[in-house]
Design a protein around this motif. Structure first.
Motif, PDB file in Angstrom:
ATOM      1  N   UNK A   1      11.026  -7.507   1.486  1.00  0.00           N
ATOM      2  CA  UNK A   1      11.623  -6.528   2.003  1.00  0.00           C
ATOM      3  C   UNK A   1      12.662  -6.186   0.898  1.00  0.00           C
ATOM      4  N   UNK A   2      13.330  -6.879   0.372  1.00  0.00           N
ATOM      5  CA  UNK A   2      14.363  -6.649  -0.665  1.00  0.00           C
ATOM      6  C   UNK A   2      13.761  -5.864  -2.015  1.00  0.00           C
ATOM      7  N   UNK A   3      12.324  -6.533  -2.404  1.00  0.00           N
ATOM      8  CA  UNK A   3      11.638  -6.026  -3.552  1.00  0.00           C
ATOM      9  C   UNK A   3      11.217  -4.588  -3.145  1.00  0.00           C
ATOM     10  N   UNK A   4      10.674  -4.190  -1.941  1.00  0.00           N
ATOM     11  CA  UNK A   4       9.947  -3.183  -1.657  1.00  0.00           C
ATOM     12  C   UNK A   4      11.379  -2.082  -1.456  1.00  0.00           C
ATOM     13  N   UNK A   5      12.310  -2.298  -0.881  1.00  0.00           N
ATOM     14  CA  UNK A   5      13.252  -1.328  -0.822  1.00  0.00           C
ATOM     15  C   UNK A   5      13.904  -0.945  -2.292  1.00  0.00           C
ATOM     16  N   UNK A   6      14.269  -1.904  -3.118  1.00  0.00           N
ATOM     17  CA  UNK A   6      14.689  -1.527  -4.320  1.00  0.00           C
ATOM     18  C   UNK A   6      13.800  -0.763  -5.251  1.00  0.00           C
ATOM     19  N   UNK A   7      12.709  -0.714  -4.680  1.00  0.00           N
ATOM     20  CA  UNK A   7      11.741  -0.007  -5.536  1.00  0.00           C
ATOM     21  C   UNK A   7      11.083   1.439  -4.777  1.00  0.00           C
ATOM     22  N   UNK A   8      11.272   1.381  -3.594  1.00  0.00           N
ATOM     23  CA  UNK A   8      10.708   2.627  -3.026  1.00  0.00           C
ATOM     24  C   UNK A   8      11.299   3.932  -3.033  1.00  0.00           C
TER      25      UNK A   8
ATOM     26  N   UNK B   1       2.769   5.663  -6.193  1.00  0.00           N
ATOM     27  CA  UNK B   1       2.554   5.349  -7.679  1.00  0.00           C
ATOM     28  C   UNK B   1       3.677   4.418  -8.172  1.00  0.00           C
ATOM     29  N   UNK B   2       4.126   3.368  -7.499  1.00  0.00           N
ATOM     30  CA  UNK B   2       4.951   2.346  -7.808  1.00  0.00           C
ATOM     31  C   UNK B   2       4.106   1.118  -7.865  1.00  0.00           C
ATOM     32  N   UNK B   3       4.686   0.260  -8.641  1.00  0.00           N
ATOM     33  CA  UNK B   3       4.063  -1.102  -9.136  1.00  0.00           C
ATOM     34  C   UNK B   3       4.314  -1.855  -7.660  1.00  0.00           C
ATOM     35  N   UNK B   4       3.159  -2.777  -7.009  1.00  0.00           N
ATOM     36  CA  UNK B   4       3.015  -3.383  -5.877  1.00  0.00           C
ATOM     37  C   UNK B   4       2.497  -4.765  -6.055  1.00  0.00           C
ATOM     38  N   UNK B   5       2.354  -5.157  -7.318  1.00  0.00           N
ATOM     39  CA  UNK B   5       1.552  -6.404  -7.564  1.00  0.00           C
ATOM     40  C   UNK B   5       2.320  -7.511  -7.194  1.00  0.00           C
ATOM     41  N   UNK B   6       3.403  -7.752  -7.116  1.00  0.00           N
ATOM     42  CA  UNK B   6       4.317  -8.833  -6.551  1.00  0.00           C
ATOM     43  C   UNK B   6       3.939  -8.789  -5.004  1.00  0.00           C
TER      44      UNK B   6
ATOM     45  N   UNK C   1       0.852  -1.079  -0.061  1.00  0.00           N
ATOM     46  CA  UNK C   1       0.001  -0.053   0.192  1.00  0.00           C
ATOM     47  C   UNK C   1       0.891   1.171   0.181  1.00  0.00           C
ATOM     48  N   UNK C   2       1.981   0.998   0.776  1.00  0.00           N
ATOM     49  CA  UNK C   2       3.047   2.371   0.508  1.00  0.00           C
ATOM     50  C   UNK C   2       3.418   2.488  -0.808  1.00  0.00           C
ATOM     51  N   UNK C   3       3.712   1.498  -1.408  1.00  0.00           N
ATOM     52  CA  UNK C   3       4.196   1.778  -2.943  1.00  0.00           C
ATOM     53  C   UNK C   3       3.256   2.177  -3.644  1.00  0.00           C
TER      54      UNK C   3
END
Length: 298
Positions: A153-160, A127-132, A121-123
């Motif tokens: 967590x790895x995906x989240x911070x790579x894209x935040x 306005x970032x992809x959060x489907x995964x 929800x934060x992503x």
């Protein structure tokens, strides 16, 4: 009632009189200040030249005010709380210690599911992809045996953060320093709430490192980390502060974490009060009157 957070970065002499915290400064031009002790939730002591009287410490502990001291890097390093935080503390700790392994695995599953949903929800807010993340939140099993927490967590911070080379690492590039400080404050909020709910912060439902005195605090704070991330993201995006170092202005912003508004059980609440609802619901799970921990939704 929302408790106040006080931050002391300069030399000061702290004492008490008439149930008030009395602050005196060595500088002649600074006047004495007083604050009602009953209004205080957290006191952060950063400067090594701060002196506290034993009478003040006693009253702060009786009021369940968390006293946090900082190290040479200005990061919180210790946390002072009363020996007795709840009238039924002995019985509550017994229920905590007797919790079964299957129950703790289910509680950890709930914790990680909520954490990943909040990350997603934060992503989306940014306005970032959060489907995964949305998919992984639905795939968390009892005990998180497939370690979806680390993967998410790895995906989240790579894209935040839109910062080249950024990854979540305590000693990594900024804004890791801001996240470290914010998480340390959040950890103190969690530990204070656990003690007030009559539980032992050292015995976790998942974390169990023998060198960690706050394993249970680290467990229950997981879904709350997103609120720190959200605040840090705003600080970075505004660009008004130099994030290379933890300035006093940035610390003042991060010290607002306990009073941040969050939504828990469909109602808006200050984070410190929501954390108390979370820890009380955790005890009900240990006691056997509930099977669900209350966590905030981002």
């Amino acid at each position: 009632m929302i408790k106040r957070t006080l931050f002391f970065s300069n030399p000061a002499y702290l004492s008490t009189k008439n149930e008030q915290l009395v602050v005196n400064f060595p500088e002649d031009d600074k006047q004495e200040a007083t604050i009602a002790i009953e209004d205080l939730g957290y006191i952060v002591l950063e400067n090594p030249q701060i002196t506290l009287t034993n009478g003040l410490l006693m009253k702060l502990m009786q009021n369940k005010t968390a006293v946090i001291t900082c190290d040479k890097q200005h990061l919180p390093c210790s946390f002072l709380q009363p020996l007795v935080g709840h009238t039924e503390q002995t019985e509550r700790i017994r229920h905590q210690l007797d919790a079964s392994v299957p129950l703790k695995k289910q509680l950890w599953q709930q914790t990680i599911t909520t954490k990943i949903e909040n990350q997603a929800n934060h992503l989306l807010k940014r306005q970032k992809n959060a489907l995964k993340l949305k998919r992984w939140a639905k795939e968390v099993k009892s005990g998180d045996t497939e370690n979806h927490e680390a993967i998410a967590a790895a995906y989240y911070f790579q894209n935040l953060f839109d910062i080249e080379g950024f990854s979540r690492n305590q000693k990594g590039i900024p804004p890791n320093n801001l996240l470290n400080y914010g998480y340390a404050i959040l950890r103190a909020v969690a530990a204070r709430a656990l003690i007030s709910s009559g539980m032992f912060p050292s015995v976790g439902i998942y974390h169990h490192n023998k060198y960690n005195a706050f394993c249970l605090a680290d467990d229950v704070m997981e879904p709350y980390r997103i609120f720190v991330d959200d605040l840090v993201y705003d600080i970075v995006e505004e660009g008004n502060n130099n994030i290379e170092e933890l300035t006093t202005d940035i610390k003042q912003l991060l010290l607002k974490i306990p009073a941040m508004d969050v939504v828990i059980d469909g109602k808006q609440s200050p984070l410190m009060i929501a954390m108390s609802r979370t820890t009380n619901s955790l005890y009900e799970c240990f006691y056997g009157s509930s099977r669900k921990i209350l966590y905030p939704d981002f």
